[in-house]
Design a protein around this motif. Structure first.
Motif, PDB file in Angstrom:
ATOM      1  N   HIS A  28      38.936  52.275  36.876  1.00 23.72           N
ATOM      2  CA  HIS A  28      40.074  52.947  36.235  1.00 23.72           C
ATOM      3  C   HIS A  28      40.892  51.921  35.449  1.00 23.72           C
ATOM      4  CE1 HIS A  28      42.598  52.357  40.218  1.00 23.72           C
ATOM      5  NE2 HIS A  28      41.999  51.279  39.839  1.00 23.72           N
ATOM      6  N   SER A  40      43.965  51.579  35.648  1.00 25.48           N
ATOM      7  CA  SER A  40      45.126  51.113  36.425  1.00 25.48           C
ATOM      8  C   SER A  40      45.053  49.602  36.635  1.00 25.48           C
ATOM      9  CB  SER A  40      45.182  51.831  37.776  1.00 25.48           C
ATOM     10  OG  SER A  40      45.186  53.224  37.592  1.00 25.48           O
ATOM     11  N   GLN A  90      47.431  47.763  34.516  1.00 26.81           N
ATOM     12  CA  GLN A  90      48.801  47.740  35.085  1.00 26.81           C
ATOM     13  C   GLN A  90      49.067  46.440  35.807  1.00 26.81           C
ATOM     14  OE1 GLN A  90      50.264  50.353  38.073  1.00 26.81           O
ATOM     15  NE2 GLN A  90      49.272  52.146  37.168  1.00 26.81           N
ATOM     16  N   ARG A 141      31.887  54.451  36.533  1.00 30.23           N
ATOM     17  CA  ARG A 141      31.700  54.908  37.915  1.00 30.23           C
ATOM     18  C   ARG A 141      30.242  55.255  38.142  1.00 30.23           C
ATOM     19  NH1 ARG A 141      37.183  58.463  39.024  1.00 30.23           N
ATOM     20  NH2 ARG A 141      38.534  56.833  38.182  1.00 30.23           N
ATOM     21  N   GLN A 188      39.873  56.210  29.722  1.00 35.56           N
ATOM     22  CA  GLN A 188      41.171  56.591  30.277  1.00 35.56           C
ATOM     23  C   GLN A 188      42.281  55.944  29.465  1.00 35.56           C
ATOM     24  OE1 GLN A 188      41.185  55.251  34.383  1.00 35.56           O
ATOM     25  NE2 GLN A 188      40.499  57.271  35.103  1.00 35.56           N
ATOM     26  N   GLU A 215      46.096  54.569  30.553  1.00 34.96           N
ATOM     27  CA  GLU A 215      47.056  54.373  31.623  1.00 34.96           C
ATOM     28  C   GLU A 215      48.426  54.180  30.993  1.00 34.96           C
ATOM     29  OE1 GLU A 215      45.767  54.196  34.632  1.00 34.96           O
ATOM     30  OE2 GLU A 215      47.512  53.552  35.791  1.00 34.96           O
ATOM     31  N   PHE A 246      47.674  58.986  45.590  1.00 36.62           N
ATOM     32  CA  PHE A 246      47.000  57.803  45.048  1.00 36.62           C
ATOM     33  C   PHE A 246      47.563  56.609  45.805  1.00 36.62           C
ATOM     34  CE2 PHE A 246      47.230  60.838  41.502  1.00 36.62           C
ATOM     35  CZ  PHE A 246      45.877  60.963  41.194  1.00 36.62           C
ATOM     36  N   PHE A 264      48.385  53.774  44.850  1.00 36.49           N
ATOM     37  CA  PHE A 264      49.315  52.929  44.087  1.00 36.49           C
ATOM     38  C   PHE A 264      50.589  53.624  43.651  1.00 36.49           C
ATOM     39  CE2 PHE A 264      47.055  54.969  40.634  1.00 36.49           C
ATOM     40  CZ  PHE A 264      45.748  55.035  41.133  1.00 36.49           C
ATOM     41  N   THR A 265      50.732  54.921  43.973  1.00 43.11           N
ATOM     42  CA  THR A 265      51.981  55.615  43.620  1.00 43.11           C
ATOM     43  C   THR A 265      52.518  56.373  44.830  1.00 43.11           C
ATOM     44  OG1 THR A 265      50.526  57.288  42.668  1.00 43.11           O
ATOM     45  CG2 THR A 265      51.754  55.929  41.121  1.00 43.11           C
ATOM     46  N   GLY A 312      46.746  62.150  36.430  1.00 43.05           N
ATOM     47  CA  GLY A 312      47.364  61.785  37.703  1.00 43.05           C
ATOM     48  C   GLY A 312      48.567  60.904  37.406  1.00 43.05           C
ATOM     49  N   CYS A 313      49.579  60.973  38.280  1.00 45.99           N
ATOM     50  CA  CYS A 313      50.788  60.181  38.008  1.00 45.99           C
ATOM     51  C   CYS A 313      51.604  59.966  39.279  1.00 45.99           C
ATOM     52  CB  CYS A 313      51.642  60.889  36.972  1.00 45.99           C
ATOM     53  SG  CYS A 313      52.171  62.528  37.500  1.00 45.99           S
ATOM     54  N   GLY A 314      52.681  59.229  39.147  1.00 44.73           N
ATOM     55  CA  GLY A 314      53.560  59.031  40.302  1.00 44.73           C
ATOM     56  C   GLY A 314      54.497  57.865  40.078  1.00 44.73           C
ATOM     57  N   ALA A 328      53.937  55.584  36.712  1.00 41.72           N
ATOM     58  CA  ALA A 328      52.644  55.327  36.074  1.00 41.72           C
ATOM     59  C   ALA A 328      51.916  56.657  35.936  1.00 41.72           C
ATOM     60  CB  ALA A 328      51.821  54.366  36.916  1.00 41.72           C
ATOM     61  N   PHE A 329      51.037  56.709  34.987  1.00 40.15           N
ATOM     62  CA  PHE A 329      50.172  57.896  34.872  1.00 40.15           C
ATOM     63  C   PHE A 329      48.839  57.456  34.275  1.00 40.15           C
ATOM     64  CE2 PHE A 329      52.851  57.604  31.111  1.00 40.15           C
ATOM     65  CZ  PHE A 329      51.943  57.661  30.064  1.00 40.15           C
ATOM     66  N   GLY A 330      47.810  58.241  34.562  1.00 40.10           N
ATOM     67  CA  GLY A 330      46.488  57.921  34.026  1.00 40.10           C
ATOM     68  C   GLY A 330      45.810  59.192  33.578  1.00 40.10           C
TER      69      GLY A 330
HETATM   70  N1  DAH Z   1      43.675  55.652  38.335  1.00 41.33           N
HETATM   71  C1  DAH Z   1      43.568  57.074  38.579  1.00 41.33           C
HETATM   72  C2  DAH Z   1      42.122  57.514  38.414  1.00 41.33           C
HETATM   73  O1  DAH Z   1      41.356  56.835  37.853  1.00 41.33           O
HETATM   74  C3  DAH Z   1      44.446  57.840  37.648  1.00 41.33           C
HETATM   75  C4  DAH Z   1      45.882  57.609  37.944  1.00 41.33           C
HETATM   76  C5  DAH Z   1      46.539  58.390  38.848  1.00 41.33           C
HETATM   77  C6  DAH Z   1      46.562  56.603  37.312  1.00 41.33           C
HETATM   78  C7  DAH Z   1      47.872  58.193  39.144  1.00 41.33           C
HETATM   79  C8  DAH Z   1      47.912  56.391  37.573  1.00 41.33           C
HETATM   80  C9  DAH Z   1      48.550  57.211  38.503  1.00 41.33           C
HETATM   81  O2  DAH Z   1      48.612  55.440  37.007  1.00 41.33           O
HETATM   82  O3  DAH Z   1      49.862  57.006  38.766  1.00 41.33           O
HETATM   83  O4  DAH Z   1      41.785  58.583  38.821  1.00 41.33           O
END
Ligand code: DAH
Length: 347
Positions: free
Chosen positions: A175, A177, A180, A201, A215, A217, A255, A257-258, A289-291, A312-314
């Motif tokens: 990912h 992330s 980040q 993956r 992706q 981020e 997740f 990380f969030t 996804g986010c948080g 963060a969000f992805g």
């Molecule tokens: N890294 C996650 C994935 O690959 C996506 C993601 C979710 C990124 C939540 C984020 C986050 O920064 O806060 O599925």
């Protein structure tokens, strides 16, 4: 006829020779100077002439040959000029015909549109490596040592080199992330970045899954950043990307990380929320996804979690492209079939 008479007769003829084109000129050359040509023949005859007569005959014979050659050159020059005049000259100052341009890849179009939307509210682009290590992809992002994402089933590991005993922790990032963590380790807040890139993956390739995809981020860290800020920015993005009437909903999720974490759905762009096969009848499609960045992640990356917070969000670029351009089969994005690619905007 004596040789002198023959020379005199040819002298007359050669004076009057004419050629209208290259073929006629060549015919003249053959008639007079080729192996069996008339002038060549005279030179043959000349060899048999007794020595004491040679001087008297040689001079006019050579004059004949010179006359022929100068007439021949004259005609050749005239013809050359005529041929060149008849051929239209290239206009070297003319602008060239337009080149056939290629088209932009749909994933590039969508990636650029997303970057453009976020750059209007102050996000800049950050980059990181695709060949990564466990630390940046998992450990710093608060993944527990036994987290299943590290499993060989999900992650491509780079094989250890010959003679090395320890298994390597080098892997293809799963990912974005991971970018980040690199940004947080290298920059001081406030941080507002977008990290687009390819991820990998270990998935069997099908219409709905691929072993690599893309992706973007997003990361924002500053003092007093709240979940409400995150929601506002995501709503702005959804409306810019899919139109003013687009609605969003955030569903609680998890997740590492969030905290808290959420997944965001948008009202289905295809059926307008009524329910279709794309949204499986729900009227909603998940796009990211986010948080709020987990304090553990901030601390692991050297940012004081008592002073700073962040979100963060992805999001998946293929997913957004599916919605935007109705591409149903993920494999089309990497097959390079020009019949598919030509349908998108040109450069
Ligand atoms: N890294 C996650 C994935 O690959 C996506 C993601 C979710 C990124 C939540 C984020 C986050 O920064 O806060 O599925």
């Amino acid at each position: 006829m004596t040789i002198q008479e023959k020379i005199a007769a040819l002298q007359q003829q050669v004076n009057d020779i004419k050629a209208q084109n290259a073929a006629e000129l060549e015919a003249l050359r053959i008639k007079y100077l080729a192996k069996k040509g008339e002038i060549t023949q005279l030179y043959e005859e000349f060899r048999a002439i007794p020595k004491e007569e040679k001087a008297a005959i040689g001079a006019p014979l050579n004059q004949l040959k010179q006359l022929y050659e100068s007439r021949f050159r004259e005609m050749k020059d005239q013809l050359g000029a005529a041929v060149a005049a008849a051929t239209p000259r290239e206009d070297l100052t003319r602008t060239p015909d337009p080149l056939e341009l290629g088209t932009r890849h749909p994933l590039s179009l969508v990636r650029e549109e997303i970057i453009d939307i976020f750059s209007r509210i102050g996000f800049t682009v950050a980059d990181g490596p695709e060949v990564e290590d466990d630390k940046h992809v998992f450990s710093l992002l608060n993944f527990a040592p036994e987290h299943p994402a590290r499993d060989m089933q999900d992650t491509f590991f780079i094989e250890k080199t010959e003679g090395e005993q320890k298994p390597t922790d080098v892997l293809l990032r799963t990912h974005t992330s991971s970018v980040q963590t690199r940004v947080m380790l290298n920059q001081k807040p406030p941080i507002r970045v977008l990290c687009p890139g390819r991820v990998y993956r270990n998935e069997a390739i099908s219409a709905r899954a691929h072993c690599f995809f893309h992706q973007i981020e997003g990361l924002y860290i500053d003092k007093n950043v709240s979940f409400a800020d995150l929601r506002e920015v995501l709503l702005y993005f959804a409306k810019e990307m899919f139109g003013e009437d687009t609605k969003i909903r955030l569903r609680p999720s998890y997740f590492p990380f969030t905290e808290p974490s959420a997944e965001m759905d948008i009202s289905c762009d295809i059926c307008g929320g009524k329910g279709c096969s794309f949204c499986k009848g729900t009227g909603w499609v998940e796009i990211l996804g986010c948080g709020m960045v987990d304090p553990n992640v901030l601390e692991a990356c050297g940012i004081d979690s008592k002073v700073y917070t962040g979100y963060a969000f992805g999001l998946g670029v293929e997913r957004i492209t599916n919605l935007k351009y109705r591409v149903k089969d993920l494999r089309l994005f990497s097959e390079n079939d020009v019949r598919f690619l030509r349908q998108f905007k040109s450069c």
